[in-house]
Design a protein around this motif. Structure first.
Motif, mmCIF file in Angstrom:
data_model
loop_
_atom_site.group_PDB
_atom_site.id
_atom_site.type_symbol
_atom_site.label_atom_id
_atom_site.label_comp_id
_atom_site.label_asym_id
_atom_site.label_seq_id
_atom_site.Cartn_x
_atom_site.Cartn_y
_atom_site.Cartn_z
ATOM 1 N N GLU B 396 0.833 -1.215 0.000
ATOM 2 C CA GLU B 396 0.000 0.000 0.000
ATOM 3 C C GLU B 396 0.859 1.252 0.000
ATOM 4 O O GLU B 396 0.630 2.188 -0.790
ATOM 5 C CB GLU B 396 -0.915 0.005 1.231
ATOM 6 C CG GLU B 396 -2.047 -1.010 1.168
ATOM 7 C CD GLU B 396 -2.603 -1.376 2.528
ATOM 8 O OE1 GLU B 396 -3.517 -2.200 2.595
ATOM 9 O OE2 GLU B 396 -2.102 -0.848 3.554
ATOM 10 N N TRP B 406 -6.151 5.959 -6.087
ATOM 11 C CA TRP B 406 -6.211 5.407 -4.727
ATOM 12 C C TRP B 406 -6.734 3.977 -4.716
ATOM 13 O O TRP B 406 -6.247 3.116 -3.983
ATOM 14 C CB TRP B 406 -7.110 6.283 -3.855
ATOM 15 C CG TRP B 406 -7.077 5.834 -2.454
ATOM 16 C CD1 TRP B 406 -7.931 4.978 -1.844
ATOM 17 C CD2 TRP B 406 -6.071 6.160 -1.493
ATOM 18 N NE1 TRP B 406 -7.540 4.746 -0.554
ATOM 19 C CE2 TRP B 406 -6.401 5.455 -0.310
ATOM 20 C CE3 TRP B 406 -4.933 6.958 -1.509
ATOM 21 C CZ2 TRP B 406 -5.624 5.545 0.837
ATOM 22 C CZ3 TRP B 406 -4.178 7.044 -0.365
ATOM 23 C CH2 TRP B 406 -4.518 6.337 0.784
ATOM 24 N N ILE B 407 -7.734 3.721 -5.541
ATOM 25 C CA ILE B 407 -8.413 2.431 -5.502
ATOM 26 C C ILE B 407 -7.451 1.283 -5.822
ATOM 27 O O ILE B 407 -7.670 0.143 -5.411
ATOM 28 C CB ILE B 407 -9.624 2.429 -6.462
ATOM 29 C CG1 ILE B 407 -10.522 1.200 -6.261
ATOM 30 C CG2 ILE B 407 -9.198 2.523 -7.915
ATOM 31 C CD1 ILE B 407 -11.229 1.186 -4.937
ATOM 32 N N GLU B 408 -6.349 1.591 -6.506
ATOM 33 C CA GLU B 408 -5.390 0.518 -6.794
ATOM 34 C C GLU B 408 -4.806 -0.065 -5.504
ATOM 35 O O GLU B 408 -4.503 -1.258 -5.432
ATOM 36 C CB GLU B 408 -4.255 1.036 -7.691
ATOM 37 C CG GLU B 408 -4.699 1.442 -9.093
ATOM 38 C CD GLU B 408 -5.326 0.288 -9.880
ATOM 39 O OE1 GLU B 408 -5.059 -0.872 -9.564
ATOM 40 O OE2 GLU B 408 -6.109 0.584 -10.812
ATOM 41 N N VAL B 410 -6.385 -0.365 -2.720
ATOM 42 C CA VAL B 410 -7.426 -1.235 -2.158
ATOM 43 C C VAL B 410 -7.417 -2.575 -2.898
ATOM 44 O O VAL B 410 -7.478 -3.644 -2.291
ATOM 45 C CB VAL B 410 -8.810 -0.563 -2.267
ATOM 46 C CG1 VAL B 410 -9.901 -1.499 -1.787
ATOM 47 C CG2 VAL B 410 -8.824 0.735 -1.475
ATOM 48 N N ARG B 411 -7.308 -2.482 -4.239
ATOM 49 C CA ARG B 411 -7.284 -3.725 -5.030
ATOM 50 C C ARG B 411 -6.085 -4.579 -4.636
ATOM 51 O O ARG B 411 -6.205 -5.792 -4.469
ATOM 52 C CB ARG B 411 -7.187 -3.391 -6.514
ATOM 53 C CG ARG B 411 -8.465 -2.799 -7.073
ATOM 54 C CD ARG B 411 -8.391 -2.694 -8.595
ATOM 55 N NE ARG B 411 -9.653 -2.203 -9.117
ATOM 56 C CZ ARG B 411 -9.809 -0.988 -9.648
ATOM 57 N NH1 ARG B 411 -8.798 -0.156 -9.757
ATOM 58 N NH2 ARG B 411 -10.985 -0.604 -10.088
ATOM 59 N N LYS B 414 -6.486 -6.557 -1.338
ATOM 60 C CA LYS B 414 -7.530 -7.576 -1.156
ATOM 61 C C LYS B 414 -7.016 -9.004 -0.967
ATOM 62 O O LYS B 414 -7.506 -9.704 -0.088
ATOM 63 C CB LYS B 414 -8.556 -7.494 -2.283
ATOM 64 C CG LYS B 414 -9.476 -6.304 -2.061
ATOM 65 C CD LYS B 414 -10.744 -6.343 -2.871
ATOM 66 C CE LYS B 414 -11.623 -5.172 -2.429
ATOM 67 N NZ LYS B 414 -12.834 -5.035 -3.209
#
Lengths: 398, 471
Positions: B396, B406-408, B410-411, B414
């Motif tokens: 992260e 940003w969402i990368e 989060v991906r 996971k």
């Protein structure tokens, strides 16, 4: 000896209490007084407190643990400022009882959420986060709605009202307030840079950059990369096939552009990617790598399916355009009519982008819900709408 | 069989708090598991405010703090204080009231109120203010219950565990209102400074001294050898109470809080690592001879807790340094750190202390084999989880410093979140076996085991006394 020992333990015990008191004084009370001086020196005269609705929204935010995924604290670091905007100043936090700084960022920082997203985007996102941000880990707050993103209950409305206060005072303070705070700030040059310099990149559509600041995107050939970027960031609203019918599109007004019906020049796409569409749900993407933006531009332009040629418009179309459309869209269709500046969503330029005949007819007839574009079906006949739709398509310069 | 601890120890209260600790632990862990599932499948709790991720997250940590660790520490205090002082705690009746207060006026209503949306968004202080009033009352009662034996015995020649327990009881009483109430009254950045203090004090003045007190007690009691050095014990103790409270601001490095306070806290964080090295050296030198994995299962938990204490503290000192902090702060690295501290160090100490005390209740059931399995499952679970989250944090941090949306991040997290969720299998398995090991088996089996290994003398203990220290 025994007495001495007893005394020494007593002294030590008092010392222990002293340690704790010292920690409170050194790390609580003293920084507090420094911050207080800083606040009185740097704050604008009357920062806006929260209204009752905003205060209720703050409680909704607190009690659902929003602060445990979203910080409200932009650190004095390049990596924070580049993404989220100017660092948090102490005076911005004076209405936070208690503070909501947070220590974990699963989602992005929200200190500058004010005006970054539109109301329809926020509601759609609260209702169904993965509708607008594919793969988001955010919980759905659909229980704050009556079954649809455009039917928020009190809690959702309050929450949105609160979100719209985040960073608001800083925006209201404006350049004058920034200059005042900067002058009063007893801080290093580096801190000033993070705290006050206008952020170059943070992706707020509410803070568009001038055309001259938008870097030219180089010609891209990496279609596979573009498709990947598109699928991960754009498809949730614009749809997998670019037809503007992604899962997030339902709650958005105006609806996401149907990319199959529009022919865009690449600098138009670049400009929208860089700035977003202020007033509409389209965010700015200027913090992304230039190669990603260039390759996604390629993909967006490829969605356009050339339609069969249509007959040239009659001479009457020019007159209709001049009477009805030009005041906003400009005499030459560049979106620069004399009334253009009075709208939050700027009128479209027909020079850099061309709708298909069918899309143009539909738009003139029905208008665009959620934008200043009005429906003209009651003022123009079908033949006239056909005519003027064809006419505006003629402004395009490929 | 007669009560080996004489008639001093209120074994019923040890038993009651021990049982409450394990039951509330399973509930608190369930909150954590559901929250972790919601990160990988966010629609699991959709449509229900009660299952909102944030509310589960609040109940998870508050449950661990009050339910599991709080009850386990109280159980151990009921075992250890009479043995350390040769005196009874103030009142068994008071103990019953405290038990009710702790579990039925603090924990149960706190959990429910949080789920219903009544809480405050302050870390380690999420229960609403109305609950805090009961917490402060309970903390005062705990002082009333446990401190008189120390004072009537006199403070001379007091063993280090006693110092840790007195320190924890007194300073938690001070720190708790500061962390829970001050940020409600002092806004924004100024309140955050106090919040930072409490985040560290909850761990440093409540959990750590009680856990370290257990380590210092169980090691000599179970090995029947005195602690290595009384001097190092006391040095470590005073350094802890000097340094831990000064760490708080390290949760807000690079914030608007004055840089001098930040640098002070960062320095204290580094020195704290030194302190822990001293404490752990002393403990390891005391436990040596019993091996890395002692046969006595309570001692084994405690010995492992000692090592985890060293790792988590040195990690803490390192991640408080600016160059590291700017990357890993806000990331899953910190979640890994928190689990290493609470699920590793503190849980192993509390479990070891609980087993040690339980073994010495003449009528309690005890099954050593189940407890041994519990140990291995928990060690495996916490190791995988912490390593997994630490790597996730680095991934992260790396993405946050790149132009990726940003969402990368989060991906990318996971798959790591999935592994973290799966560690619930060994962890919950371990906790269930821990509970089973204390509820099944023969009555008095624990005591018989003590008798056959180190002799019953040791049980009639026998507070480890400072004058017996080897150095």
């Amino acid at each position: 000896m025994k007495r001495f020992l007893r005394m020494s333990y007593l002294v030590a015990s008092l010392g222990g209490v002293g340690f704790f008191t010292m920690s409170m004084l050194l790390l609580g009370v003293w920084p507090g007084s420094v911050l207080e001086r800083q606040i009185s020196g740097m704050s604008p005269e009357h920062p806006m407190a929260l209204t009752a609705a905003e205060e209720r929204g703050r409680i909704v935010y607190s009690q659902n643990g929003c602060a445990y995924c979203h910080t409200q604290q932009i650190r004095y670091l390049e990596r924070d400022v580049r993404r989220f905007g100017r660092s948090t100043l102490a005076w911005e936090t004076v209405f936070d009882f208690p503070h909501l700084w947070g220590t974990r960022r699963i989602g992005p920082d929200l200190s500058r959420e004010f005006a970054i997203h539109t109301e329809d985007w926020e509601y759609q996102h609260l209702y169904s986060p993965r509708g607008v941000v594919a793969d988001s880990a955010m919980p759905s707050f659909s229980w704050m709605f009556d079954g649809a993103p455009d039917r928020p209950q009190q809690e959702a409305r309050d929450l949105l009202a609160y979100l719209e206060t985040l960073g608001r005072n800083r925006e209201i303070a404006g350049s004058e307030g920034e200059a005042h705070a900067r002058a009063a700030c007893n801080c290093s040059e580096e801190e000033k840079r993070f705290g006050f310099d206008p952020p170059l990149l943070n992706a707020s559509a509410a803070m568009p950059r001038n055309a001259s600041e938008i870097p030219a995107l180089g010609p891209a050939t990496d279609r596979a990369r573009g498709l990947r970027v598109y699928a991960r960031n754009c498809a949730s609203c614009h749809g997998r096939n670019g037809d503007g019918n992604g899962p997030g599109a339902k709650g958005l007004r105006p609806r996401p552009a149907n990319l199959t019906e529009h022919e865009y020049r690449s600098e138009r796409v670049a400009q929208i990617l860089w700035n977003g569409v202020p007033g509409a749900a389209m965010p700015a993407w200027r913090d992304m790598a230039a190669e990603d933006l260039a390759s996604v531009t390629l993909v967006v332009r490829d969605f356009y399916k050339p339609a069969p040629a249509v007959p040239a418009p009659s001479s009457g179309a020019a007159q209709i355009y001049a009477d009805i459309c030009a005041q906003c869209h400009g005499e030459r269709g560049a979106g620069d009519g004399y009334a253009a500046n009075s709208f939050r969503i700027v009128p479209r330029s027909f020079v850099t982008g061309r709708p298909s005949q069918a899309a143009a007819v539909l738009t003139v007839r029905d208008g665009i819900e959620g934008s200043p574009m009005a429906p003209y079906r009651s003022r123009l006949t079908d033949a006239e709408i056909d005519d003027v739709a064809g006419y505006i398509r003629g402004f395009f310069k490929p | 069989m007669s009560d080996p601890a004489g008639s001093f120890v209120e074994t019923k209260l040890v038993y009651a708090h021990g049982l409450a600790a394990l039951v509330t632990l399973l509930i608190a862990v369930t909150f954590g598991i559901v929250a972790s599932i919601e990160l990988i499948a966010p629609d699991v709790g959709a449509g229900s405010p009660l299952l909102t991720w944030g509310r589960l997250r609040f109940d998870h940590t508050q449950g661990i703090l009050f339910g599991w660790l709080g009850n386990a520490f109280l159980a151990f205090l009921y075992h250890a204080v009479p043995l350390l002082t040769g005196r009874r705690v103030l009142s068994a009746r008071l103990g019953e009231w405290m038990f009710g207060l702790w579990n039925f006026a603090i924990l149960a209503p706190g959990w429910i109120l949080v789920l219903l949306g009544f809480s405050q968004p302050l870390e380690w202080a999420e229960f609403p203010l109305v609950i805090d009033a009961f917490v402060v009352a309970a903390l005062i009662l705990a002082c009333v219950q446990f401190l008189p034996p120390f004072f009537s015995r006199g403070l001379e020649d007091m063993y280090v565990t006693s110092w840790y327990f007195i320190g924890a009881l007194v300073f938690t009483l001070f720190a708790y209102p500061m962390g829970n109430v001050v940020p409600e009254l002092v806004p924004g950045a100024r309140g955050a400074a106090f919040s930072g203090l409490w985040i560290h004090d909850a761990v440093g003045l409540f959990v750590t001294p009680l856990a370290v007190g257990i380590l210092y007690f169980v090691i000599p009691a179970a090995t029947r050898k005195p602690i290595y050095s009384h001097f190092l014990s006391m040095l470590g103790f005073w350094m802890l109470f000097f340094l831990y409270p000064l760490n708080g601001t390290h949760h807000y490095i690079f914030s608007v809080i004055p840089m001098d306070a930040q640098i002070g806290a960062i320095t204290a964080s580094a020195l704290l690592g030194v302190d822990v090295i001293i404490v752990v050296t002393n403990l390891v030198l005391s436990v040596r001879g019993a091996g890395w994995f002692p046969r006595d299962i309570g001692l084994r938990f405690v010995a492992t807790s000692t090592i985890l204490y060293l790792i988590v503290s040195v990690q803490g000192s390192v991640q408080a340094q600016m160059s590291i902090n700017q990357s890993v702060h806000f990331s899953d690295w910190v979640i890994g750190h928190a689990h290493l501290a609470m699920l590793g160090f503190a849980t192993f100490a509390a479990a070891g202390g609980l087993i040690h005390a339980w073994q010495r209740i003449p009528w309690a059931r005890y099954d050593a084999m189940l407890l041994t399995w519990a140990y291995w499952l928990l060690l495996a679970g916490v190791s995988v989880m912490v390593i997994d989250l630490t790597i996730a944090g680095l991934v992260e941090a790396n993405l946050w410093n790149s132009p990726a949306p940003w969402i990368e991040s989060v991906r990318a997290a996971k798959p790591f979140w999935l592994v973290r969720t799966l560690t619930f299998v060994p962890i919950v398995g371990g906790f269930i076996l821990l509970l089973a090991g204390l509820l099944t088996g023969k009555r008095g089996a624990g005591l018989r085991e003590v008798e056959s290994s180190i002799g019953l003398d040791a049980v009639l203990e026998i507070a480890p006394r400072s004058s017996e220290a080897r150095v």
